[in-house]
Scaffold this motif. Structure first.
Motif, PDB file in Angstrom:
ATOM      1  N   PHE A 245       0.828  -1.208   0.000  1.00 50.62           N
ATOM      2  CA  PHE A 245       0.000   0.000   0.000  1.00 50.62           C
ATOM      3  C   PHE A 245       0.865   1.262   0.000  1.00 50.62           C
ATOM      4  O   PHE A 245       0.550   2.241  -0.695  1.00 50.62           O
ATOM      5  N   ASP A 246       1.949   1.243   0.751  1.00 53.06           N
ATOM      6  CA  ASP A 246       2.853   2.407   0.778  1.00 53.06           C
ATOM      7  C   ASP A 246       3.463   2.639  -0.605  1.00 53.06           C
ATOM      8  O   ASP A 246       3.579   3.795  -1.057  1.00 53.06           O
ATOM      9  N   GLN A 249       0.852   4.156  -3.005  1.00 49.64           N
ATOM     10  CA  GLN A 249       0.570   5.558  -2.717  1.00 49.64           C
ATOM     11  C   GLN A 249       1.735   6.467  -3.063  1.00 49.64           C
ATOM     12  O   GLN A 249       1.547   7.663  -3.285  1.00 49.64           O
ATOM     13  N   GLU A 250       2.947   5.892  -3.133  1.00 46.21           N
ATOM     14  CA  GLU A 250       4.086   6.666  -3.626  1.00 46.21           C
ATOM     15  C   GLU A 250       4.010   6.849  -5.137  1.00 46.21           C
ATOM     16  O   GLU A 250       4.417   7.892  -5.667  1.00 46.21           O
ATOM     17  N   LEU A 251       3.473   5.851  -5.837  1.00 43.95           N
ATOM     18  CA  LEU A 251       3.404   5.893  -7.295  1.00 43.95           C
ATOM     19  C   LEU A 251       2.196   6.652  -7.816  1.00 43.95           C
ATOM     20  O   LEU A 251       2.262   7.294  -8.868  1.00 43.95           O
ATOM     21  N   GLU A 252       1.081   6.553  -7.088  1.00 46.44           N
ATOM     22  CA  GLU A 252      -0.177   7.126  -7.557  1.00 46.44           C
ATOM     23  C   GLU A 252      -0.671   8.206  -6.594  1.00 46.44           C
ATOM     24  O   GLU A 252      -0.772   7.967  -5.392  1.00 46.44           O
ATOM     25  N   CYS A 258      -7.715   1.013   0.510  1.00 49.09           N
ATOM     26  CA  CYS A 258      -6.784  -0.103   0.675  1.00 49.09           C
ATOM     27  C   CYS A 258      -7.470  -1.209   1.472  1.00 49.09           C
ATOM     28  O   CYS A 258      -8.061  -0.943   2.521  1.00 49.09           O
ATOM     29  N   LYS A 259      -7.383  -2.417   0.970  1.00 47.98           N
ATOM     30  CA  LYS A 259      -8.044  -3.551   1.622  1.00 47.98           C
ATOM     31  C   LYS A 259      -7.056  -4.696   1.768  1.00 47.98           C
ATOM     32  O   LYS A 259      -6.531  -5.207   0.776  1.00 47.98           O
ATOM     33  N   ALA A 260      -6.790  -5.095   3.014  1.00 44.73           N
ATOM     34  CA  ALA A 260      -5.860  -6.186   3.290  1.00 44.73           C
ATOM     35  C   ALA A 260      -6.619  -7.490   3.520  1.00 44.73           C
ATOM     36  O   ALA A 260      -7.660  -7.499   4.193  1.00 44.73           O
ATOM     37  N   TYR A 261      -6.092  -8.563   2.964  1.00 50.22           N
ATOM     38  CA  TYR A 261      -6.631  -9.903   3.148  1.00 50.22           C
ATOM     39  C   TYR A 261      -5.576 -10.746   3.863  1.00 50.22           C
ATOM     40  O   TYR A 261      -4.400 -10.376   3.916  1.00 50.22           O
TER      41      TYR A 261
END
Length: 327
Positions: A245-246, A249-252, A258-261
């Motif tokens: 996720f980090d 968010q750096e790229l976009e 954000c959804k973690a499984y």
């Protein structure tokens, strides 16, 4: 508070002390198993074995290291092969993995390795059985890389690599279930190389940097120069989803959910239906292995490549040279 969150707090939460009897049982059993195997060392294989593992639970970056090893070894004229446990796969084992093998049979990581590395890949909980099948089916193999298996002591090895996540480190420093460690921190002193995934001055080892390779469509692997607009979801079913996720968010710069499984989550078409309100879905390359059959055209994954210092490669090459010369 989730157990995994508690593991990475500086101070041990009071309720974790309730698990102390289980902790000591885990430590005693793991030490007994290691001593029992090392007292009767396993028979060496005819080719050197490189083990890529960790001493913590969860993702640390072993897969990019394995891919980098394949690329380097091939550049040196070697013919590498990969063995893995096949976590999450149903087998039957040992199972030879190709780019068309179902992730449900072999697990997400071995399928990713087979697709990216294009070398022989065999999975089995018994890594020795996997190695023997590799040598039988690909006798030209000159070196075997074991993806995970640092604690699989029945497998003879010539070079051990422990990978550590820079942000998470060793957590609270305790073994399971009070902390995230599979073995005590002293185990790092006996491996041949420690690789730290990211910048962490407090950790000794070779620093690895991961570089994103650009977005690709899940259903056909085609490159995507610019993501389309729309409601965006980033999902991850890996050991350390926050790292992904980090990176996203750096790229976009867009806003996204954000959804973690759970790690190695077995995604199905029903999961995709539940997420139909999202126009764009971003995921890790491992998760893409399970989405390929039902992903829509705006599902994308982000492959990464590992960069390691020359001093690491020199140390590895020297170890392999010693093996070939019987020293």
């Amino acid at each position: 508070m989730a157990l995994t969150d508690a593991w990475y707090r500086r101070r041990v939460s009071w309720w974790l002390w309730l698990l102390l009897p289980l902790h000591w049982l885990f430590v005693l059993v793991s030490r007994w198993r290691r001593k029992a195997v090392l007292a009767n060392p396993p028979k060496p294989l005819p080719v050197p074995v490189i083990v890529v593992g960790n001493i913590t639970v969860g993702g640390t970056g072993k897969t990019p290291v394995t891919l980098a090893l394949v690329q380097h070894l091939q550049a040196q004229g070697e013919k590498p092969a990969i063995i893995s446990r096949g976590y999450g796969g149903k087998g039957p084992f040992p199972l030879t993995v190709t780019s068309t093998t179902a992730a449900q049979a072999c697990g997400d990581e071995p399928l990713l390795l087979a697709r990216r590395a294009q070398v022989p890949v065999v999975v089995a909980p018994n890594r020795v059985a996997a190695a023997l099948q590799v040598l039988a089916q690909a006798p030209e193999t000159t070196v075997i890389i074991s993806d995970d298996g640092l604690q699989h002591y029945r497998l003879s090895r010539q070079f051990e690599i422990a990978v550590i996540d820079a942000k998470r480190g060793l957590g609270n420093g305790w073994c399971l279930p009070i902390g995230p460690l599979r073995e005590s921190p002293e185990r790092l002193q006996s491996v041949d190389a420690v690789i730290v995934n990211g910048e962490a001055p407090q950790l000794d080892g070779f620093t690895m940097q991961l570089h994103s390779q650009g977005w690709r469509r899940v259903h056909d692997d085609s490159r995507c120069e610019q993501l389309p607009e729309g409601r965006t979801l980033a999902l991850a079913g890996i050991g350390n989803p926050q790292r992904f996720f980090d990176t996203v968010q750096e790229l976009e710069t867009r806003s996204m959910t954000c959804k973690a499984y759970p790690d190695h989550y077995a995604f199905t078409a029903n999961d995709a239906k539940e997420l139909r309100d999202y126009d764009v879905i971003l995921m890790t390359e491992k998760d893409a292995m399970k989405w390929r059959s039902f992903a829509h055209e705006h599902c994308y994954y982000l492959p990464v490549a590992a960069q390691l210092p020359d001093t690491f490669w020199q140390q590895l090459d020297a170890a392999l040279e010693r093996f070939h010369h019987g020293t």
